[in-house]
Motif scaffolding. Sequence first.
Motif, PDB file in Angstrom:
ATOM      1  N   ILE A 178     -43.281  24.003 -10.673  1.00 63.14           N
ATOM      2  CA  ILE A 178     -42.715  24.457 -11.938  1.00 63.14           C
ATOM      3  C   ILE A 178     -42.204  23.273 -12.751  1.00 63.14           C
ATOM      4  N   ASP A 179     -41.583  22.320 -12.117  1.00 65.00           N
ATOM      5  CA  ASP A 179     -41.023  21.166 -12.815  1.00 65.00           C
ATOM      6  C   ASP A 179     -42.095  20.392 -13.561  1.00 65.00           C
ATOM      7  N   VAL A 180     -43.211  20.131 -12.895  1.00 64.82           N
ATOM      8  CA  VAL A 180     -44.289  19.371 -13.517  1.00 64.82           C
ATOM      9  C   VAL A 180     -45.024  20.215 -14.550  1.00 64.82           C
ATOM     10  N   GLY A 181     -45.252  21.480 -14.249  1.00 62.10           N
ATOM     11  CA  GLY A 181     -45.935  22.349 -15.189  1.00 62.10           C
ATOM     12  C   GLY A 181     -45.185  22.500 -16.496  1.00 62.10           C
ATOM     13  N   ALA A 182     -43.852  22.482 -16.426  1.00 59.86           N
ATOM     14  CA  ALA A 182     -43.038  22.672 -17.626  1.00 59.86           C
ATOM     15  C   ALA A 182     -43.149  21.504 -18.601  1.00 59.86           C
ATOM     16  N   ALA A 253     -24.316  24.769   5.528  1.00 64.49           N
ATOM     17  CA  ALA A 253     -25.661  25.163   5.099  1.00 64.49           C
ATOM     18  C   ALA A 253     -25.625  26.471   4.308  1.00 64.49           C
ATOM     19  N   ILE A 254     -24.854  27.443   4.787  1.00 68.56           N
ATOM     20  CA  ILE A 254     -24.764  28.726   4.094  1.00 68.56           C
ATOM     21  C   ILE A 254     -24.146  28.564   2.708  1.00 68.56           C
ATOM     22  N   GLN A 255     -23.149  27.729   2.595  1.00 66.55           N
ATOM     23  CA  GLN A 255     -22.508  27.493   1.295  1.00 66.55           C
ATOM     24  C   GLN A 255     -23.505  26.936   0.283  1.00 66.55           C
ATOM     25  N   ILE A 256     -24.360  26.030   0.706  1.00 66.19           N
ATOM     26  CA  ILE A 256     -25.368  25.445  -0.182  1.00 66.19           C
ATOM     27  C   ILE A 256     -26.365  26.503  -0.629  1.00 66.19           C
ATOM     28  N   VAL A 257     -26.836  27.317   0.305  1.00 73.36           N
ATOM     29  CA  VAL A 257     -27.824  28.351  -0.024  1.00 73.36           C
ATOM     30  C   VAL A 257     -27.222  29.397  -0.955  1.00 73.36           C
ATOM     31  N   GLU A 258     -26.029  29.852  -0.658  1.00 66.95           N
ATOM     32  CA  GLU A 258     -25.405  30.876  -1.500  1.00 66.95           C
ATOM     33  C   GLU A 258     -25.156  30.360  -2.912  1.00 66.95           C
ATOM     34  N   SER A 259     -24.761  29.113  -3.042  1.00 62.66           N
ATOM     35  CA  SER A 259     -24.560  28.528  -4.365  1.00 62.66           C
ATOM     36  C   SER A 259     -25.868  28.475  -5.145  1.00 62.66           C
ATOM     37  N   ALA A 260     -26.947  28.054  -4.489  1.00 61.65           N
ATOM     38  CA  ALA A 260     -28.256  27.983  -5.154  1.00 61.65           C
ATOM     39  C   ALA A 260     -28.739  29.369  -5.566  1.00 61.65           C
ATOM     40  N   ARG A 261     -28.514  30.370  -4.720  1.00 59.22           N
ATOM     41  CA  ARG A 261     -28.929  31.739  -5.056  1.00 59.22           C
ATOM     42  C   ARG A 261     -28.152  32.287  -6.250  1.00 59.22           C
ATOM     43  N   ARG A 262     -26.868  32.003  -6.303  1.00 60.47           N
ATOM     44  CA  ARG A 262     -26.070  32.460  -7.455  1.00 60.47           C
ATOM     45  C   ARG A 262     -26.575  31.852  -8.756  1.00 60.47           C
ATOM     46  N   LYS A 263     -26.913  30.573  -8.704  1.00 57.40           N
ATOM     47  CA  LYS A 263     -27.421  29.906  -9.910  1.00 57.40           C
ATOM     48  C   LYS A 263     -28.760  30.487 -10.330  1.00 57.40           C
ATOM     49  N   LEU A 264     -29.591  30.853  -9.362  1.00 57.76           N
ATOM     50  CA  LEU A 264     -30.886  31.450  -9.689  1.00 57.76           C
ATOM     51  C   LEU A 264     -30.732  32.826 -10.336  1.00 57.76           C
ATOM     52  N   THR A 265     -29.755  33.595  -9.892  1.00 51.03           N
ATOM     53  CA  THR A 265     -29.575  34.926 -10.478  1.00 51.03           C
ATOM     54  C   THR A 265     -29.169  34.833 -11.941  1.00 51.03           C
ATOM     55  N   HIS A 278     -35.484  21.067 -16.929  1.00 51.67           N
ATOM     56  CA  HIS A 278     -35.690  19.974 -15.974  1.00 51.67           C
ATOM     57  C   HIS A 278     -34.388  19.635 -15.243  1.00 51.67           C
ATOM     58  N   GLN A 279     -33.267  19.694 -15.944  1.00 51.55           N
ATOM     59  CA  GLN A 279     -31.976  19.428 -15.298  1.00 51.55           C
ATOM     60  C   GLN A 279     -31.666  20.476 -14.239  1.00 51.55           C
ATOM     61  N   PHE A 280     -31.975  21.735 -14.564  1.00 45.23           N
ATOM     62  CA  PHE A 280     -31.752  22.807 -13.589  1.00 45.23           C
ATOM     63  C   PHE A 280     -32.605  22.587 -12.339  1.00 45.23           C
ATOM     64  N   GLN A 283     -31.262  19.821 -10.178  1.00 42.25           N
ATOM     65  CA  GLN A 283     -30.127  20.265  -9.385  1.00 42.25           C
ATOM     66  C   GLN A 283     -30.577  21.130  -8.207  1.00 42.25           C
ATOM     67  N   LEU A 284     -31.598  21.938  -8.444  1.00 41.69           N
ATOM     68  CA  LEU A 284     -32.142  22.761  -7.357  1.00 41.69           C
ATOM     69  C   LEU A 284     -32.744  21.880  -6.275  1.00 41.69           C
ATOM     70  N   GLN A 285     -33.475  20.848  -6.676  1.00 41.17           N
ATOM     71  CA  GLN A 285     -34.049  19.917  -5.709  1.00 41.17           C
ATOM     72  C   GLN A 285     -32.951  19.208  -4.909  1.00 41.17           C
ATOM     73  N   ILE A 286     -31.881  18.836  -5.588  1.00 38.73           N
ATOM     74  CA  ILE A 286     -30.752  18.202  -4.902  1.00 38.73           C
ATOM     75  C   ILE A 286     -30.168  19.167  -3.872  1.00 38.73           C
ATOM     76  N   SER A 287     -30.029  20.447  -4.238  1.00 34.66           N
ATOM     77  CA  SER A 287     -29.504  21.450  -3.314  1.00 34.66           C
ATOM     78  C   SER A 287     -30.402  21.596  -2.085  1.00 34.66           C
ATOM     79  N   LEU A 288     -31.716  21.591  -2.298  1.00 35.22           N
ATOM     80  CA  LEU A 288     -32.640  21.704  -1.165  1.00 35.22           C
ATOM     81  C   LEU A 288     -32.545  20.480  -0.254  1.00 35.22           C
TER      82      LEU A 288
END
Length: 305
Positions: A178-182, A253-265, A278-280, A283-288
């Motif tokens: 998605i990052d490159v396609g955008a 690990a759970i804290q990182i995943v839950e934070s990323a899921r909240r941002k996605l919603t 691209h900034q979003f 940040q998602l890549q950093i979370s992963l």
Amino acid sequence: MTMLSRVAERLYWMARYLERAENTARVTNAYTHLIMDLPRDTQVGWEILIQILDAEPVYTKQFRAFNEQNVLRFLIADQENYSSISRSVKAARENVRTTRDALPEETWEHVNELFIYTQETAEKSIGRRHRYEFLEQIISRCQMINGLLMTTLYREHSHRFIKLGHLLERADMSSRIIDVGAGANQAIDPLLWGSMLKSLSAMSAYRQKIGPLVGPNAVINFIFKESRLPRTVFFCLTGILEELQPLSNNSDAIQIVESARRKLTRFDAESMTLEQLHQFIDQLQISLNQLDDAINKAWFLPMQS
């Protein structure tokens, strides 16, 4: 835990490397078909595949030009490229070899056959004549191995760490695509985004859920937020969370995943500028990456005295 840390780590990386080989084959196959369909004067090059894998520093050490032959050699047969199909299959085989007792008996046989096939055919599959057959074989063989694992593996820690590896690697690749396609040429948006969906085997699901028209914002939202498709980022994060919850020492690990899921919603591509998108994704890549670090620290690295 009831299994050795080093076994858990090797199963996790076996899964990541198998997923990486399949994903690289998928995106290479889809983009190769896209290039063939574009008008000759379209300003789209082979460097997009290198950008998706974030492999430019490694690539430019060996090659000067981003032409078809160089890029396909790098992605299919290069042993210095950790994202190449050949290197990923070799690494997966090594991890299976050292954990055979924790896996169904047939796993070693199938992974070793995949390794032999790759060693024998990768170099001659760089050219167009054999490329499609090779990529399809890699995809189907990886899917067969993953199907074997998911339908025969005893549901305990081995299964859990394999799923963590698969899902994390898959979420990483989906976000990279998605990052490159955008940032690509808007004049070819329908073809490009259609190709991206095909690389994720998501075209049929997209048409069922969204409709026949392929638009960038709709595709981005779908691949990031759809909760019922196994190759979307949200689906992968939800699966990771499910596998983390029964484990001890899982809070970071759970804290990182839950934070990323909240941002996605809360994410909506239509309300963002290209720069914000691209900034979003950054940040998602950093979370992963942080999630991978947390998994390593919690269950793989030796305890410090």
